[in-house]
Each structure stands twice: as C-alpha cells, then as structure tokens.
Design a protein around this motif. Structure first.
Motif, PDB file in Angstrom:
ATOM      1  N   VAL A  11       0.765  -1.517  -0.279  1.00  0.00           N
ATOM      2  CA  VAL A  11       0.231   0.112  -0.237  1.00  0.00           C
ATOM      3  C   VAL A  11       1.028   1.256   0.143  1.00  0.00           C
ATOM      4  O   VAL A  11       1.011   2.394  -0.503  1.00  0.00           O
ATOM      5  N   ILE A  12       1.901   0.906   0.596  1.00  0.00           N
ATOM      6  CA  ILE A  12       3.200   2.713   1.147  1.00  0.00           C
ATOM      7  C   ILE A  12       3.549   2.980  -0.115  1.00  0.00           C
ATOM      8  O   ILE A  12       4.292   3.763  -0.471  1.00  0.00           O
ATOM      9  N   ARG A  13       4.394   1.801  -0.907  1.00  0.00           N
ATOM     10  CA  ARG A  13       5.529   1.884  -1.350  1.00  0.00           C
ATOM     11  C   ARG A  13       5.502   2.472  -2.631  1.00  0.00           C
ATOM     12  O   ARG A  13       6.300   3.498  -3.420  1.00  0.00           O
ATOM     13  N   SER A  14       3.905   2.448  -2.620  1.00  0.00           N
ATOM     14  CA  SER A  14       3.253   3.399  -4.239  1.00  0.00           C
ATOM     15  C   SER A  14       3.124   5.521  -3.974  1.00  0.00           C
ATOM     16  O   SER A  14       3.467   5.685  -5.001  1.00  0.00           O
ATOM     17  N   ILE A  15       3.337   5.700  -2.525  1.00  0.00           N
ATOM     18  CA  ILE A  15       3.040   7.206  -2.863  1.00  0.00           C
ATOM     19  C   ILE A  15       4.171   7.568  -3.266  1.00  0.00           C
ATOM     20  O   ILE A  15       5.365   7.647  -3.174  1.00  0.00           O
ATOM     21  N   ARG A  16       4.090   8.957  -3.380  1.00  0.00           N
ATOM     22  CA  ARG A  16       5.215   9.254  -4.144  1.00  0.00           C
ATOM     23  C   ARG A  16       5.768  11.116  -2.993  1.00  0.00           C
ATOM     24  O   ARG A  16       4.863  11.185  -2.873  1.00  0.00           O
ATOM     25  N   ASP A  17       6.872  10.959  -3.377  1.00  0.00           N
ATOM     26  CA  ASP A  17       7.788  12.214  -2.365  1.00  0.00           C
ATOM     27  C   ASP A  17       6.702  13.368  -3.367  1.00  0.00           C
ATOM     28  O   ASP A  17       6.935  14.072  -4.169  1.00  0.00           O
ATOM     29  N   PRO A  18       6.807  13.997  -1.945  1.00  0.00           N
ATOM     30  CA  PRO A  18       5.982  15.956  -2.423  1.00  0.00           C
ATOM     31  C   PRO A  18       7.097  16.854  -2.924  1.00  0.00           C
ATOM     32  O   PRO A  18       6.016  17.436  -4.097  1.00  0.00           O
ATOM     33  N   MET A 111      -5.498  17.779   7.690  1.00  0.00           N
ATOM     34  CA  MET A 111      -6.510  17.172   6.261  1.00  0.00           C
ATOM     35  C   MET A 111      -7.289  18.110   5.799  1.00  0.00           C
ATOM     36  O   MET A 111      -8.192  18.241   4.922  1.00  0.00           O
ATOM     37  N   GLU A 112      -7.740  19.297   6.722  1.00  0.00           N
ATOM     38  CA  GLU A 112      -9.110  20.143   6.827  1.00  0.00           C
ATOM     39  C   GLU A 112      -8.630  21.589   5.926  1.00  0.00           C
ATOM     40  O   GLU A 112      -9.068  21.986   5.287  1.00  0.00           O
ATOM     41  N   ASN A 113      -6.949  21.729   5.646  1.00  0.00           N
ATOM     42  CA  ASN A 113      -6.461  22.402   4.959  1.00  0.00           C
ATOM     43  C   ASN A 113      -6.802  22.384   4.253  1.00  0.00           C
ATOM     44  O   ASN A 113      -5.637  21.195   2.685  1.00  0.00           O
ATOM     45  N   PRO A 114      -6.946  22.764   2.735  1.00  0.00           N
ATOM     46  CA  PRO A 114      -7.382  22.601   1.676  1.00  0.00           C
ATOM     47  C   PRO A 114      -5.610  22.491   0.688  1.00  0.00           C
ATOM     48  O   PRO A 114      -5.917  21.235  -0.320  1.00  0.00           O
ATOM     49  N   ASN A 115      -4.697  22.936   0.482  1.00  0.00           N
ATOM     50  CA  ASN A 115      -3.728  23.228   0.008  1.00  0.00           C
ATOM     51  C   ASN A 115      -2.913  21.529  -0.153  1.00  0.00           C
ATOM     52  O   ASN A 115      -2.136  21.022  -0.332  1.00  0.00           O
ATOM     53  N   LEU A 116      -2.693  21.641   1.699  1.00  0.00           N
ATOM     54  CA  LEU A 116      -1.996  19.627   2.298  1.00  0.00           C
ATOM     55  C   LEU A 116      -3.084  18.636   1.937  1.00  0.00           C
ATOM     56  O   LEU A 116      -2.146  18.613   1.204  1.00  0.00           O
ATOM     57  N   ARG A 117      -4.222  19.016   2.007  1.00  0.00           N
ATOM     58  CA  ARG A 117      -5.146  17.942   1.499  1.00  0.00           C
ATOM     59  C   ARG A 117      -4.315  17.012  -0.382  1.00  0.00           C
ATOM     60  O   ARG A 117      -4.078  16.512  -0.710  1.00  0.00           O
ATOM     61  N   GLU A 118      -4.322  18.933  -0.619  1.00  0.00           N
ATOM     62  CA  GLU A 118      -4.469  18.629  -2.377  1.00  0.00           C
ATOM     63  C   GLU A 118      -3.015  18.134  -2.512  1.00  0.00           C
ATOM     64  O   GLU A 118      -2.757  17.357  -3.436  1.00  0.00           O
ATOM     65  N   ILE A 119      -1.798  18.514  -1.709  1.00  0.00           N
ATOM     66  CA  ILE A 119      -0.516  17.957  -2.262  1.00  0.00           C
ATOM     67  C   ILE A 119      -0.530  16.576  -1.796  1.00  0.00           C
ATOM     68  O   ILE A 119      -0.167  15.396  -1.814  1.00  0.00           O
ATOM     69  N   VAL A 120      -1.265  15.805  -0.865  1.00  0.00           N
ATOM     70  CA  VAL A 120      -1.452  14.864   0.479  1.00  0.00           C
ATOM     71  C   VAL A 120      -2.071  13.806  -1.168  1.00  0.00           C
ATOM     72  O   VAL A 120      -1.383  12.622  -1.371  1.00  0.00           O
ATOM     73  N   GLU A 121      -3.000  13.985  -1.693  1.00  0.00           N
ATOM     74  CA  GLU A 121      -3.709  13.630  -2.623  1.00  0.00           C
ATOM     75  C   GLU A 121      -3.012  13.500  -3.607  1.00  0.00           C
ATOM     76  O   GLU A 121      -3.246  12.198  -3.993  1.00  0.00           O
ATOM     77  N   GLN A 122      -2.427  14.121  -4.110  1.00  0.00           N
ATOM     78  CA  GLN A 122      -1.152  13.850  -5.574  1.00  0.00           C
ATOM     79  C   GLN A 122      -0.269  12.762  -5.208  1.00  0.00           C
ATOM     80  O   GLN A 122       0.142  12.312  -5.954  1.00  0.00           O
ATOM     81  N   CYS A 123      -0.044  12.826  -3.684  1.00  0.00           N
ATOM     82  CA  CYS A 123       0.673  11.981  -3.668  1.00  0.00           C
ATOM     83  C   CYS A 123       0.584  10.478  -2.871  1.00  0.00           C
ATOM     84  O   CYS A 123       1.169   9.537  -3.949  1.00  0.00           O
TER      85      CYS A 123
END
Length: 129
Positions: A11-18, A111-123
């Motif tokens: 599950v975690i191996r494919s997470i992208r670096d920010p 995760m309520e912070n829209p900017n942070l959430r967007e980065i997490v979603e991309q990763c």
C-alpha cells in the motif's frame, strides 16, 4: 504476520515523494523492513512503520508521515492501529515529527487544510488512477 506486513508495504510503496517524481520506495524512504505488524486481538493489528527521510533536515518529513497515515487508513481492509515514526537518528527533529504524525487531532486538522490535502492527494493517488 509477514504476509500482513507485505500487504501494508504494498500500500505505501507507491506513495509519491512531495518534492520529487519518485515513489517513497524508489527513494528508500520506505522498505519492506520498515513495516512491522503485530496481532492485537482477533482480526486487529498494530502496524508500526519507521520511515527514513532522504536528508536529516527534510522539511517534508511530517507531510510524508501524513501521506502514510491517509493512504493506510483508506486502503487497509483489516482493523488496525497505526504508529508511524521516523527511523531513529535519520532526522534532526524526529521526536517532534513523531508526535505530530501520531496525533489524530493534528492529522485531522492538517487534512482540513485545502492546500495540504491537495498535496497529500497528489502523493497518495495510485499511478494507474
């Protein structure tokens, strides 16, 4: 337990670096050895992940921890408790970061912070999606 650990690692191996186009696996931020799974009770497990940031002053270590939290909460099909830590000695502020990424309120607030959430979603998005 090894089978569960591999399931978690998958599950975690494919997470992208920010910051980089690479995955956490490609950068050796996570490895199979960094995942430990212990049985807590019937169908409940404790998952301990110790990841290693690429540099000791990595400013995105907290964000990587957040990505690990989010991806595992979404993807694991079994009941679990999750503890995520920076591998000992691999980051200059590992204690502070360990507290942050294991604090449910702080994770929820982040995760309520829209900017942070967007980065997490991309990763955490799967490459095939």
């Amino acid at each position: 337990m090894e089978e569960k650990a591999l399931e978690v690692y998958d599950v975690i191996r494919s997470i992208r670096d920010p910051e980089k186009p690479n995955t956490l696996e490609e950068l050796d931020v996570v490895t199979e050895k960094c995942v430990e799974v212990r049985e807590l009770g019937e169908d409940e497990y404790l998952i301990v992940i110790k990841f290693s940031p690429t540099v000791p002053h990595c400013s995105l270590a907290t964000l990587i921890g957040l990505c690990l939290q989010v991806k595992l909460q979404r993807c694991l099909p079994f009941k679990h408790k999750l503890e995520i830590y920076i591998s000992e000695g691999t980051h200059s502020t590992e204690e502070d970061i360990n507290k942050q990424i294991n604090d449910k309120e702080r994770v929820a607030a982040a995760m309520e912070n829209p900017n942070l959430r967007e980065i997490v979603e991309q990763c955490v998005i799967e490459p095939d999606d």
